[in-house]
Write a protein that holds these residues in place. Structure first.
Motif, PDB file in Angstrom:
ATOM      1  N   LEU A   1       0.830  -1.219   0.000  1.00  0.00           N
ATOM      2  CA  LEU A   1       0.000   0.000   0.000  1.00  0.00           C
ATOM      3  C   LEU A   1       0.858   1.260   0.000  1.00  0.00           C
ATOM      4  O   LEU A   1       0.335   2.359   0.160  1.00  0.00           O
ATOM      5  CB  LEU A   1      -0.918   0.006   1.232  1.00  0.00           C
ATOM      6  N   GLY A   2       2.172   1.099  -0.164  1.00  0.00           N
ATOM      7  CA  GLY A   2       3.068   2.256  -0.119  1.00  0.00           C
ATOM      8  C   GLY A   2       3.352   2.732   1.283  1.00  0.00           C
ATOM      9  O   GLY A   2       3.801   3.872   1.479  1.00  0.00           O
ATOM     10  N   LEU A   3       3.133   1.876   2.281  1.00  0.00           N
ATOM     11  CA  LEU A   3       3.325   2.219   3.685  1.00  0.00           C
ATOM     12  C   LEU A   3       4.597   1.564   4.214  1.00  0.00           C
ATOM     13  O   LEU A   3       5.105   0.610   3.633  1.00  0.00           O
ATOM     14  CB  LEU A   3       2.116   1.757   4.501  1.00  0.00           C
ATOM     15  N   PRO A   4       5.127   2.042   5.348  1.00  0.00           N
ATOM     16  CA  PRO A   4       6.337   1.421   5.913  1.00  0.00           C
ATOM     17  C   PRO A   4       6.096  -0.040   6.278  1.00  0.00           C
ATOM     18  O   PRO A   4       4.982  -0.441   6.606  1.00  0.00           O
ATOM     19  CB  PRO A   4       6.610   2.270   7.168  1.00  0.00           C
ATOM     20  N   SER A   5       7.161  -0.828   6.247  1.00  0.00           N
ATOM     21  CA  SER A   5       7.046  -2.241   6.586  1.00  0.00           C
ATOM     22  C   SER A   5       6.982  -2.423   8.097  1.00  0.00           C
ATOM     23  O   SER A   5       7.342  -1.524   8.875  1.00  0.00           O
ATOM     24  CB  SER A   5       8.232  -3.019   6.030  1.00  0.00           C
ATOM     25  N   ILE A   6       6.591  -3.623   8.516  1.00  0.00           N
ATOM     26  CA  ILE A   6       6.554  -3.916   9.947  1.00  0.00           C
ATOM     27  C   ILE A   6       7.966  -4.056  10.518  1.00  0.00           C
ATOM     28  O   ILE A   6       8.141  -4.029  11.738  1.00  0.00           O
ATOM     29  CB  ILE A   6       5.741  -5.184  10.241  1.00  0.00           C
ATOM     30  N   HIS A   7       8.972  -4.190   9.657  1.00  0.00           N
ATOM     31  CA  HIS A   7      10.369  -4.309  10.103  1.00  0.00           C
ATOM     32  C   HIS A   7      10.978  -2.953  10.450  1.00  0.00           C
ATOM     33  O   HIS A   7      12.015  -2.892  11.109  1.00  0.00           O
ATOM     34  CB  HIS A   7      11.227  -4.962   9.012  1.00  0.00           C
ATOM     35  N   SER A   8      10.354  -1.890  10.000  1.00  0.00           N
ATOM     36  CA  SER A   8      10.961  -0.556  10.089  1.00  0.00           C
ATOM     37  C   SER A   8      10.889   0.061  11.476  1.00  0.00           C
ATOM     38  O   SER A   8      11.597   1.025  11.767  1.00  0.00           O
ATOM     39  CB  SER A   8      10.263   0.388   9.095  1.00  0.00           C
TER      40      SER A   8
ATOM     41  N   ALA B   1       5.113 -15.093   7.753  1.00  0.00           N
ATOM     42  CA  ALA B   1       6.569 -15.222   7.757  1.00  0.00           C
ATOM     43  C   ALA B   1       7.222 -13.885   8.090  1.00  0.00           C
ATOM     44  O   ALA B   1       8.220 -13.824   8.827  1.00  0.00           O
ATOM     45  CB  ALA B   1       7.045 -15.732   6.399  1.00  0.00           C
ATOM     46  N   ASP B   2       6.674 -12.811   7.535  1.00  0.00           N
ATOM     47  CA  ASP B   2       7.171 -11.470   7.815  1.00  0.00           C
ATOM     48  C   ASP B   2       7.142 -11.183   9.314  1.00  0.00           C
ATOM     49  O   ASP B   2       8.130 -10.720   9.902  1.00  0.00           O
ATOM     50  CB  ASP B   2       6.292 -10.462   7.063  1.00  0.00           C
ATOM     51  N   PHE B   3       5.994 -11.450   9.946  1.00  0.00           N
ATOM     52  CA  PHE B   3       5.866 -11.179  11.378  1.00  0.00           C
ATOM     53  C   PHE B   3       6.763 -12.091  12.208  1.00  0.00           C
ATOM     54  O   PHE B   3       7.366 -11.642  13.197  1.00  0.00           O
ATOM     55  CB  PHE B   3       4.407 -11.328  11.816  1.00  0.00           C
ATOM     56  N   LEU B   4       6.869 -13.371  11.832  1.00  0.00           N
ATOM     57  CA  LEU B   4       7.648 -14.303  12.638  1.00  0.00           C
ATOM     58  C   LEU B   4       9.125 -13.913  12.700  1.00  0.00           C
ATOM     59  O   LEU B   4       9.803 -14.174  13.702  1.00  0.00           O
ATOM     60  CB  LEU B   4       7.511 -15.717  12.088  1.00  0.00           C
ATOM     61  N   PHE B   5       9.627 -13.267  11.646  1.00  0.00           N
ATOM     62  CA  PHE B   5      11.039 -12.881  11.615  1.00  0.00           C
ATOM     63  C   PHE B   5      11.247 -11.371  11.813  1.00  0.00           C
ATOM     64  O   PHE B   5      12.357 -10.872  11.613  1.00  0.00           O
ATOM     65  CB  PHE B   5      11.678 -13.316  10.297  1.00  0.00           C
ATOM     66  N   SER B   6      10.212 -10.665  12.206  1.00  0.00           N
ATOM     67  CA  SER B   6      10.307  -9.202  12.331  1.00  0.00           C
ATOM     68  C   SER B   6      10.791  -8.735  13.692  1.00  0.00           C
ATOM     69  O   SER B   6      11.256  -7.604  13.843  1.00  0.00           O
ATOM     70  CB  SER B   6       8.936  -8.568  12.067  1.00  0.00           C
ATOM     71  N   GLY B   7      10.610  -9.564  14.705  1.00  0.00           N
ATOM     72  CA  GLY B   7      10.879  -9.123  16.071  1.00  0.00           C
ATOM     73  C   GLY B   7       9.698  -8.454  16.728  1.00  0.00           C
ATOM     74  O   GLY B   7       9.726  -8.174  17.939  1.00  0.00           O
ATOM     75  N   VAL B   8       8.621  -8.190  15.978  1.00  0.00           N
ATOM     76  CA  VAL B   8       7.437  -7.538  16.552  1.00  0.00           C
ATOM     77  C   VAL B   8       6.855  -8.379  17.679  1.00  0.00           C
ATOM     78  O   VAL B   8       6.499  -7.862  18.750  1.00  0.00           O
ATOM     79  CB  VAL B   8       6.375  -7.282  15.453  1.00  0.00           C
ATOM     80  N   LEU B   9       6.763  -9.694  17.470  1.00  0.00           N
ATOM     81  CA  LEU B   9       6.142 -10.562  18.469  1.00  0.00           C
ATOM     82  C   LEU B   9       7.068 -10.799  19.663  1.00  0.00           C
ATOM     83  O   LEU B   9       6.610 -11.202  20.735  1.00  0.00           O
ATOM     84  CB  LEU B   9       5.739 -11.891  17.832  1.00  0.00           C
TER      85      LEU B   9
END
Length: 396
Positions: A203-210, A262-270
């Protein structure tokens, strides 16, 4: 087997024509969404995008007119009551729809017919996570529209349902500070679910990794608000060839949920937000066991060069079982793999009123899936996990 009454974590609502006239402040109404009944001309779905034109001589459809957007309702999103071969991309008016699509009183009647006690409904005109307002030019009006939609959702759609219609609210995706404020505003009146994009970068928004979304995730954790991500909430459906029929995208639709997880599992968010709850909607669950197996294998074998050695201290599946919910309604392979999917992680949905909906045969479909499972597991799948996820008091 006596099937417990279902709590559906993924249904949809067709917005009533009066929504913004009633709930949008008067000073914004001339710049806000306007309902219109008009003929529909060309309507095709090509490469994951709709091509739509108006034609006064064409079949009538109910539209929303908002800035330069022309948004018609189509039969495939208000499909209950039609035969399968009638569930097309043709336009439709509310008068042709089953009233439960947009009338909360009639929705409760249809839920009773369908063995459903409670339902969480995603938006239609705002799109699955509010992309319509995020893409608007006038962000002052867009913010007012987000708040108006949420007020309608909480007070009108869900307000007189006795807790059976569960509010699912939007955030202003374009400003994380405003998003946090909206989470807190709605949590103060008992809302425990928000819809979010499965892959914000589409959507042109920042990633969850940022790190950009961390204040939003913190507000959701603090308020016990579940982050719900519907397939297609990135305004993009997976496909193979650009000229492939829509059936290919429908078959691959779970790919978005798989990529997002997969993005969330390796993002550190959780890791940073250990009480944050994520829910994947309409993605089914048969793909989850191998995804977790692969993620754990990558973590064990490749974490040093894979960039997650310090970021993810435990195998990724640890965070899935602790914080992520999936859902299903036609997925016998997923049920057969339930120990790997997680008996405490799976929930059920009916997808009313979309073309995929099991209405009015949901009880039969559910029984066909859970036959042979023990009573405790059946109760978890049909309602218990959803009640725990959303903090409902239905069994109090």
């Amino acid at each position: 087997m006596e099937l417990p009454r279902i709590v559906s974590v993924d249904d949809h609502v067709i917005e009533p024509a009066h929504l913004f006239d009633t709930w949008l402040p008067a000073k914004y109404r001339d710049r806000g969404p306007r309902p219109l009944t008009e003929g529909i001309g060309e309507l095709e779905y090509v490469g994951g995008k709709y091509r739509i034109t108006m034609d006064p001589a064409g079949p009538p459809a109910d539209w929303w007119i908002y800035e330069d957007l022309r948004f018609p309702y189509k039969r495939n999103i208000a499909a209950v009551g039609f035969d399968r071969d009638q569930m097309t991309l043709e336009g439709i008016t509310r008068a042709e729809m089953r009233p439960g699509c947009w009338d909360p009183v009639e929705r409760l009647k249809d839920m009773d017919l369908n063995h459903v006690e409670a339902s969480l409904c995603f938006p239609t005109f705002p799109r699955f996570c509010g992309q319509t307002f995020s893409e608007a030019h006038d962000k002052e009006v867009a913010l007012a529209c987000v708040r108006a939609y949420n007020d309608w959702m909480v007070e009108e759609w869900c307000g007189d349902s006795g807790g059976r219609l569960v509010p699912l609210c939007l955030i202003p995706l374009w400003d994380v500070g405003l998003a946090v404020a909206e989470i807190r505003r709605n949590a103060a009146r008992g809302v425990r679910a928000v819809t979010f994009s499965e892959i914000p970068t589409h959507l042109g928004l920042p990633s969850i990794h940022s790190g950009y979304w961390d204040p939003f995730f913190a507000a959701c954790q603090e308020s016990d608000t579940v982050v719900n991500m519907h397939i297609g909430s990135s305004s993009q459906m997976p496909s193979a060839s650009p000229d492939a029929p829509v059936a290919v995208q429908a078959t691959l639709s779970f790919n978005n949920a798989m990529a997002s997880m997969a993005d969330f599992l390796f993002s550190g968010v959780l890791v940073r937000f250990p009480r944050l709850k994520l829910a994947y909607s309409e993605g089914q669950m048969g793909w989850i066991p191998y995804t977790l197996e692969r993620a754990d294998d990558v973590w064990r074998e490749h974490r040093a060069w894979g960039g997650v050695r310090e970021l993810i201290p435990e195998p990724p599946s640890t965070y899935y079982y602790r914080q992520i919910f999936c859902c299903f309604f036609r997925d016998k392979h997923g049920v057969a793999s339930l120990d790997a999917v997680g008996r405490d992680n799976a929930t059920f949905e009916t997808d009313y009123p979309h073309v995929d909906s099991t209405f009015p045969h949901t009880k039969e479909v559910a029984l066909d899936h859970v036959r042979g499972l023990d009573d405790e597991t059946v109760r978890k799948l049909m309602r218990g996990n959803a009640i725990r996820m959303l903090g409902l008091d239905l069994d109090a």
